[in-house]
Scaffold this motif. Structure first.
Motif, mmCIF file in Angstrom:
data_model
loop_
_atom_site.group_PDB
_atom_site.id
_atom_site.type_symbol
_atom_site.label_atom_id
_atom_site.label_comp_id
_atom_site.label_asym_id
_atom_site.label_seq_id
_atom_site.Cartn_x
_atom_site.Cartn_y
_atom_site.Cartn_z
ATOM 1 N N GLU A 78 0.826 -1.203 0.000
ATOM 2 C CA GLU A 78 0.000 0.000 0.000
ATOM 3 C C GLU A 78 0.865 1.261 0.000
ATOM 4 O O GLU A 78 1.924 1.307 0.614
ATOM 5 C CB GLU A 78 -0.918 0.016 1.229
ATOM 6 C CG GLU A 78 -0.228 0.253 2.568
ATOM 7 C CD GLU A 78 0.673 -0.881 3.036
ATOM 8 O OE1 GLU A 78 1.574 -0.608 3.867
ATOM 9 O OE2 GLU A 78 0.500 -2.028 2.567
ATOM 10 N N SER A 79 0.423 2.290 -0.717
ATOM 11 C CA SER A 79 1.127 3.567 -0.739
ATOM 12 C C SER A 79 0.788 4.370 0.510
ATOM 13 O O SER A 79 -0.335 4.332 1.010
ATOM 14 C CB SER A 79 0.765 4.351 -1.997
ATOM 15 O OG SER A 79 1.253 3.689 -3.144
ATOM 16 N N LEU A 80 1.797 5.131 0.973
ATOM 17 C CA LEU A 80 1.679 5.818 2.258
ATOM 18 C C LEU A 80 2.156 7.261 2.145
ATOM 19 O O LEU A 80 2.927 7.610 1.250
ATOM 20 C CB LEU A 80 2.529 5.112 3.322
ATOM 21 C CG LEU A 80 2.293 3.618 3.553
ATOM 22 C CD1 LEU A 80 3.346 3.053 4.488
ATOM 23 C CD2 LEU A 80 0.896 3.379 4.111
ATOM 24 N N VAL A 81 1.733 8.058 3.110
ATOM 25 C CA VAL A 81 2.236 9.424 3.241
ATOM 26 C C VAL A 81 2.379 9.740 4.726
ATOM 27 O O VAL A 81 1.586 9.260 5.557
ATOM 28 C CB VAL A 81 1.290 10.439 2.549
ATOM 29 C CG1 VAL A 81 -0.073 10.480 3.236
ATOM 30 C CG2 VAL A 81 1.910 11.834 2.509
ATOM 31 N N ILE A 82 3.420 10.495 5.063
ATOM 32 C CA ILE A 82 3.606 10.936 6.447
ATOM 33 C C ILE A 82 4.220 12.331 6.441
ATOM 34 O O ILE A 82 5.250 12.563 5.805
ATOM 35 C CB ILE A 82 4.480 9.952 7.254
ATOM 36 C CG1 ILE A 82 4.672 10.453 8.693
ATOM 37 C CG2 ILE A 82 5.820 9.690 6.579
ATOM 38 C CD1 ILE A 82 5.348 9.440 9.604
ATOM 39 N N PRO A 83 3.579 13.312 7.086
ATOM 40 C CA PRO A 83 4.158 14.645 7.173
ATOM 41 C C PRO A 83 5.087 14.739 8.377
ATOM 42 O O PRO A 83 4.789 14.215 9.454
ATOM 43 C CB PRO A 83 2.925 15.536 7.359
ATOM 44 C CG PRO A 83 1.946 14.667 8.085
ATOM 45 C CD PRO A 83 2.218 13.249 7.653
ATOM 46 N N LYS A 84 6.205 15.390 8.212
ATOM 47 C CA LYS A 84 7.161 15.553 9.308
ATOM 48 C C LYS A 84 6.531 16.282 10.483
ATOM 49 O O LYS A 84 6.853 16.006 11.647
ATOM 50 C CB LYS A 84 8.381 16.331 8.808
ATOM 51 C CG LYS A 84 9.545 16.383 9.782
ATOM 52 C CD LYS A 84 10.280 15.071 9.833
ATOM 53 C CE LYS A 84 11.589 15.199 10.596
ATOM 54 N NZ LYS A 84 12.321 13.921 10.686
ATOM 55 N N CYS A 85 5.627 17.181 10.200
ATOM 56 C CA CYS A 85 5.018 17.982 11.270
ATOM 57 C C CYS A 85 4.177 17.136 12.213
ATOM 58 O O CYS A 85 3.880 17.561 13.335
ATOM 59 C CB CYS A 85 4.204 19.133 10.698
ATOM 60 S SG CYS A 85 2.762 18.634 9.738
ATOM 61 N N ALA A 86 3.792 15.924 11.794
ATOM 62 C CA ALA A 86 3.015 15.063 12.682
ATOM 63 C C ALA A 86 3.835 14.645 13.899
ATOM 64 O O ALA A 86 3.276 14.288 14.937
ATOM 65 C CB ALA A 86 2.535 13.819 11.933
ATOM 66 N N GLY A 87 5.164 14.704 13.776
ATOM 67 C CA GLY A 87 6.025 14.352 14.890
ATOM 68 C C GLY A 87 6.377 15.522 15.784
ATOM 69 O O GLY A 87 7.151 15.350 16.749
ATOM 70 N N LEU A 88 5.814 16.699 15.484
ATOM 71 C CA LEU A 88 6.083 17.893 16.295
ATOM 72 C C LEU A 88 4.952 18.126 17.289
ATOM 73 O O LEU A 88 3.781 17.887 16.962
ATOM 74 C CB LEU A 88 6.212 19.127 15.397
ATOM 75 C CG LEU A 88 7.289 19.114 14.317
ATOM 76 C CD1 LEU A 88 7.148 20.346 13.430
ATOM 77 C CD2 LEU A 88 8.674 19.068 14.950
#
Length: 390
Positions: A340-350
Motif C-alpha cells: 500500500e502507498s503511504l504518506v507521512i508529514p514531518k510535522c506530525a512528529g512535532l
C-alpha cells in the motif's frame, strides 16, 4: 543484483525431502526439541547454536530464512529478530562496554537514538552524532575509546548517504565495529558487507515482508560476530522471531525482486509528476541528478525506490495538513515497503504549535509509492494538490 538470486529465493535452505516434498516450507511451531541421549543434550548445552534445543534460539523454519538472508547480503551468517529495533539493540549492545564511545549519524531511527540517548548512558556509554556525509566528520569525532560506528545510508527522510567503504576502512584501522541500517535499499540495491561494513541491519517489516502483516528485523555479518550476539544478547533478551512470522517473511522473499522492480518503475513516474507540478516546491530522491550526493549514491547503490520527500510551494502547516488529509488512495501511516502507498508529514512528529515554516525539515512530506498502478496514485496526488488551493 546477485547472479544466484533466483536460487537463493526459491531453493537455498529448503530441504524439501525432509518435509514430504512440500513446495512451501513447514511452520515448525514448537517451543522445545527432544533428545535421545544425555550425551546429545549435554553437547547442545555447550553450544546452543550447534543444534535445536529451544525455539528462543534456533528453529528450523527460522533457519531457512537465516540462510536466505545471509546469502542475499553476501554474509556468512544471520540472526532474525522480532523487530528492527530489537536487531539494532542487540547488534550495538554486543560490542560496547562501560566507558566506550559510539559515533552515530545524526537523526537516526528513533529507537536507535533512544538507545544512544537514554539506555546506554546509564552504563557509561556516550554517543557523538555526526553529519556523516564525509569521512572527515567520522575522523573528527573519533576518540581513543570509540568502539562502534552506527550508520544509516540512506536515511529515511533526507536520504543522507555515508561513504561506506571509506568509513569501513577507517573503522578497521582502529578496531571499531560498524553497523549499518540498510532498510532503505534492501540487499537488492545495496550490499554494505562488500564495502567492508561489519554488520548489516534491515527492518524486515518493510521490503522483505512486503505485505504489512508482520514485524521483523535482521542482522547479517561474519559467523563469529553473529555467534557473539547469539550467545549473549539474542538469547538473553529473547527477541528472536517466532516461526510463523519467519514463515511470513519467507513468503515475502519469494516476490521481493518483482515487487522492488515494480515499485522502482512506479516511483520514477510519480517523481516525474512531482517535478512538473507547480505546487511542489522541492523534492529529495537519491538517484535523481539534482540530489546533492547523486554521484556517491550511483557509486554505492544499485537502485532506489519507494520513498520521495517533497515540500509544498508556500508550505504552511495548514497546507501540509490539508494535502495529507485530502489524499484518498494513500494511507497516512509510518513505515514503508508494503503493497500500500503511504504518506507521512514531518510535522506530525512535532508538538502542536511548534511548526516553524522557516525550518525546511518541518515542511517535509514523505511519500511512499507502493504496488498500485502509478496513474491511479498520480490522480490522487493531483486532486490533493489542487485541494490545497481551493
Amino acid at each position: 543484483m546477485q547472479p544466484d538470486l533466483s536460487y537463493i529465493l526459491t531453493h537455498l535452505g529448503e530441504d524439501r525431502e525432509l518435509y514430504f516434498g512440500a513446495v512451501a516450507p513447514p511452520i515448525v511451531q514448537t517451543s522445545n526439541f527432544a533428545f535421545k541421549t544425555v550425551a546429545e543434550m549435554r553437547n547442545v548445552f555447550q553450544d546452543e547454536m550447534s543444534e535445536y534445543v529451544y525455539s528462543r534460539g534456533l528453529n528450523p523454519t527460522v533457519d531457512i530464512l537465516r540462510k536466505k538472508l545471509a546469502a542475499l547480503d553476501g554474509a556468512e551468517d544471520c540472526l532474525v529478530f522480532n523487530s528492527g529495533a530489537a536487531a539494532i539493540f542487540a547488534g550495538v549492545l554486543a560490542f560496547v562496554k562501560s566507558g566506550d564511545h559510539i559515533i552515530s549519524v545524526e537523526k537516526p531511527y528513533s529507537w536507535a537514538q533512544k538507545m544512544f540517548d537514554v539506555v546506554l548512558p546509564r552504563f557509561g556509554v556516550t554517543t557523538t552524532y555526526v553529519d556523516g556525509r564525509t569521512l572527515e566528520s567520522f575522523e573528527a569525532a573519533r576518540q581513543p575509546n570509540t568502539s562502534f560506528i552506527y550508520l544509516e545510508s540512506p536515511n529515511s527522510w533526507n536520504y543522507a548517504i555515508q561513504p561506506l567503504a571509506q568509513v569501513a576502512q577507517l573503522a578497521k584501522q582502529h578496531n571499531i565495529t560498524t553497523l549499518i541500517d540498510n532498510s532503505y535499499c534492501s540487499p537488492l540495491y545495496q550490499r554494505p558487507i562488500e564495502l567492508g561494513i561489519d554488520l548489516v541491519m534491515q527492518t524486515a517489516t518493510k521490503y522483505i515482508s512486503g505485505h504489512s502483516d508482520t514485524l521483523g528485523g535482521l542482522l547479517t555479518g561474519s559467523h563469529s560476530r553473529i555467534k557473539q550476539i547469539f550467545d549473549s544478547e539474542y538469547l538473553n533478551i529473547g527477541s528472536g522471531i517466532q516461526p510463523f512470522n519467519a514463515w511470513l517473511l519467507l513468503r515475502g522473499l519469494r516476490t521481493l525482486p518483482a515487487r522492488i522492480d515494480r515499485i522502482t518503475r512506479s516511483t520514477q513516474k510519480v517523481l516525474h509528476f512531482f517535478k512538473q507540478h507547480p505546487a511542489i516546491d522541492s523534492f529529495l530522491f537519491p538517484l535523481d541528478p539534482s540530489f546533492p550526493q547523486y554521484a556517491l549514491a550511483r557509486e554505492q547503490m544499485q537502485g532506489a525506490c519507494g520513498l520521495i520527500t517533497i515540500s509544498l510551494t508556500g508550505g504552511t502547516e495548514e497546507k501540509i495538513i490539508r494535502f495529507c488529509e485530502s489524499l484518498k488512495r494513500f494511507l497516512m501511516a509510518v513505515s514503508w515497503g508494503g503493497h500500500e502507498s503511504l504518506v507521512i508529514p514531518k510535522c506530525a512528529g512535532l508538538p502542536e504549535g511548534n511548526f516553524d515554516a522557516a525550518n525546511p525539515e518541518h515542511q517535509w512530506i514523505r511519500v511512499y509509492v507502493g504496488l498500485e498502478e502509478p496513474e491511479y496514485l498520480i490522480e490522487d496526488l493531483e486532486q490533493a494538490l489542487n485541494a490545497i488551493n481551493t
